[in-house]
Design a protein around this motif. Sequence first.
Motif, PDB file in Angstrom:
ATOM      1  N   ARG A  34       0.604  -1.149  -0.238  1.00  0.00           N
ATOM      2  CA  ARG A  34      -0.003   0.086  -0.079  1.00  0.00           C
ATOM      3  C   ARG A  34       0.961   1.208  -0.040  1.00  0.00           C
ATOM      4  NH1 ARG A  34      -2.808  -3.046   3.690  1.00  0.00           N
ATOM      5  NH2 ARG A  34      -2.040  -2.047   5.378  1.00  0.00           N
ATOM      6  N   ALA A  35       1.993   1.201   0.702  1.00  0.00           N
ATOM      7  CA  ALA A  35       2.889   2.455   0.791  1.00  0.00           C
ATOM      8  C   ALA A  35       3.523   2.746  -0.626  1.00  0.00           C
ATOM      9  CB  ALA A  35       3.959   2.224   1.961  1.00  0.00           C
ATOM     10  N   LEU A  36       3.815   1.689  -1.105  1.00  0.00           N
ATOM     11  CA  LEU A  36       4.748   1.978  -2.428  1.00  0.00           C
ATOM     12  C   LEU A  36       3.643   2.360  -3.548  1.00  0.00           C
ATOM     13  CD1 LEU A  36       7.210   1.614  -4.175  1.00  0.00           C
ATOM     14  CD2 LEU A  36       6.493  -0.716  -4.542  1.00  0.00           C
ATOM     15  N   ALA A  37       2.127   1.833  -3.552  1.00  0.00           N
ATOM     16  CA  ALA A  37       1.423   2.211  -4.213  1.00  0.00           C
ATOM     17  C   ALA A  37       0.838   3.477  -4.335  1.00  0.00           C
ATOM     18  CB  ALA A  37       0.053   1.347  -4.202  1.00  0.00           C
ATOM     19  N   ALA A  38       0.943   3.934  -3.017  1.00  0.00           N
ATOM     20  CA  ALA A  38       0.513   5.334  -2.626  1.00  0.00           C
ATOM     21  C   ALA A  38       1.667   6.470  -3.186  1.00  0.00           C
ATOM     22  CB  ALA A  38       0.310   5.507  -1.115  1.00  0.00           C
ATOM     23  N   GLU A  39       2.912   5.836  -2.899  1.00  0.00           N
ATOM     24  CA  GLU A  39       3.777   6.823  -3.540  1.00  0.00           C
ATOM     25  C   GLU A  39       3.898   7.027  -4.863  1.00  0.00           C
ATOM     26  OE1 GLU A  39       7.283   8.993  -2.791  1.00  0.00           O
ATOM     27  OE2 GLU A  39       6.088   7.900  -1.349  1.00  0.00           O
ATOM     28  N   PHE A  40       3.462   6.104  -5.714  1.00  0.00           N
ATOM     29  CA  PHE A  40       3.615   6.102  -7.387  1.00  0.00           C
ATOM     30  C   PHE A  40       2.074   6.370  -7.927  1.00  0.00           C
ATOM     31  CE2 PHE A  40       7.588   4.589  -6.458  1.00  0.00           C
ATOM     32  CZ  PHE A  40       8.457   5.265  -7.258  1.00  0.00           C
ATOM     33  N   ARG A  41       0.902   6.638  -7.013  1.00  0.00           N
ATOM     34  CA  ARG A  41      -0.246   6.865  -7.472  1.00  0.00           C
ATOM     35  C   ARG A  41      -0.356   8.029  -8.461  1.00  0.00           C
ATOM     36  NH1 ARG A  41      -2.865   6.490  -2.870  1.00  0.00           N
ATOM     37  NH2 ARG A  41      -3.213   4.158  -3.274  1.00  0.00           N
ATOM     38  N   GLU A  42       0.143   8.966  -8.302  1.00  0.00           N
ATOM     39  CA  GLU A  42       0.215  10.111  -9.309  1.00  0.00           C
ATOM     40  C   GLU A  42       0.755   9.688 -10.574  1.00  0.00           C
ATOM     41  OE1 GLU A  42       1.067  14.754  -9.640  1.00  0.00           O
ATOM     42  OE2 GLU A  42       0.887  13.956  -7.704  1.00  0.00           O
ATOM     43  N   TRP A  43       1.917   8.954 -10.555  1.00  0.00           N
ATOM     44  CA  TRP A  43       2.368   8.608 -11.692  1.00  0.00           C
ATOM     45  C   TRP A  43       1.680   7.669 -12.698  1.00  0.00           C
ATOM     46  CZ3 TRP A  43       8.385   7.701 -11.953  1.00  0.00           C
ATOM     47  CH2 TRP A  43       9.006   8.715 -11.171  1.00  0.00           C
ATOM     48  N   ARG A  44       1.051   6.633 -11.855  1.00  0.00           N
ATOM     49  CA  ARG A  44       0.191   5.536 -12.276  1.00  0.00           C
ATOM     50  C   ARG A  44      -1.057   6.050 -13.128  1.00  0.00           C
ATOM     51  NH1 ARG A  44      -0.673   1.103  -8.592  1.00  0.00           N
ATOM     52  NH2 ARG A  44      -1.334   0.063 -10.158  1.00  0.00           N
ATOM     53  N   HIS A  45      -1.698   7.057 -12.303  1.00  0.00           N
ATOM     54  CA  HIS A  45      -2.892   7.737 -12.728  1.00  0.00           C
ATOM     55  C   HIS A  45      -2.700   9.386 -12.605  1.00  0.00           C
ATOM     56  CE1 HIS A  45      -4.407   3.732 -12.453  1.00  0.00           C
ATOM     57  NE2 HIS A  45      -4.100   3.691 -11.057  1.00  0.00           N
ATOM     58  N   PRO A  46      -2.117   9.730 -13.589  1.00  0.00           N
ATOM     59  CA  PRO A  46      -1.994  11.246 -13.507  1.00  0.00           C
ATOM     60  C   PRO A  46      -3.070  11.875 -13.770  1.00  0.00           C
ATOM     61  CG  PRO A  46      -0.836  10.441 -15.470  1.00  0.00           C
ATOM     62  CD  PRO A  46      -1.265   9.355 -14.732  1.00  0.00           C
ATOM     63  N   SER A  47      -3.272  13.053 -13.005  1.00  0.00           N
ATOM     64  CA  SER A  47      -4.524  14.096 -13.308  1.00  0.00           C
ATOM     65  C   SER A  47      -4.503  14.683 -14.760  1.00  0.00           C
ATOM     66  CB  SER A  47      -4.450  15.234 -12.121  1.00  0.00           C
ATOM     67  OG  SER A  47      -3.580  15.796 -11.961  1.00  0.00           O
ATOM     68  N   GLY A  48      -5.120  14.610 -15.445  1.00  0.00           N
ATOM     69  CA  GLY A  48      -5.363  15.046 -16.825  1.00  0.00           C
ATOM     70  C   GLY A  48      -4.692  14.348 -17.700  1.00  0.00           C
ATOM     71  N   GLY A  49      -4.425  13.081 -17.490  1.00  0.00           N
ATOM     72  CA  GLY A  49      -3.728  11.971 -18.335  1.00  0.00           C
ATOM     73  C   GLY A  49      -2.246  12.142 -18.698  1.00  0.00           C
ATOM     74  N   HIS A  50      -1.446  13.152 -18.119  1.00  0.00           N
ATOM     75  CA  HIS A  50      -0.071  13.312 -18.229  1.00  0.00           C
ATOM     76  C   HIS A  50       0.622  13.782 -17.111  1.00  0.00           C
ATOM     77  CE1 HIS A  50      -1.507  17.224 -19.140  1.00  0.00           C
ATOM     78  NE2 HIS A  50      -0.298  17.760 -18.804  1.00  0.00           N
ATOM     79  N   ILE A  51       1.789  13.391 -17.108  1.00  0.00           N
ATOM     80  CA  ILE A  51       2.682  13.811 -16.289  1.00  0.00           C
ATOM     81  C   ILE A  51       3.614  15.048 -16.400  1.00  0.00           C
ATOM     82  CG2 ILE A  51       4.750  13.131 -14.649  1.00  0.00           C
ATOM     83  CD1 ILE A  51       4.013  10.371 -14.823  1.00  0.00           C
TER      84      ILE A  51
END
Length: 61
Positions: A34-51
């Motif tokens: 869970r901690a690792l998933a939370a750390e990279f959540r924005e990378w995996r599901h960026p707001s606006g569809g891109h980083i």
Amino acid sequence: MTAEQAAQLIDSTLDLVHQRLQDLQAQSLAAEQRALAAEFREWRHPSGGHIDLMVFPGLAS
């Protein structure tokens, strides 16, 4: 680093994170997973569809 290189680095990192998440699940380490998933959540599901990539001042040539 070009935008293409940065995108490839992000893709490679996400591949490693995915592999690590699977390893943690196999080892029944739910809290770590869970901690690792939370750390990279924005990378995996960026707001606006891109980083958004930020260039450090002085490195842009």
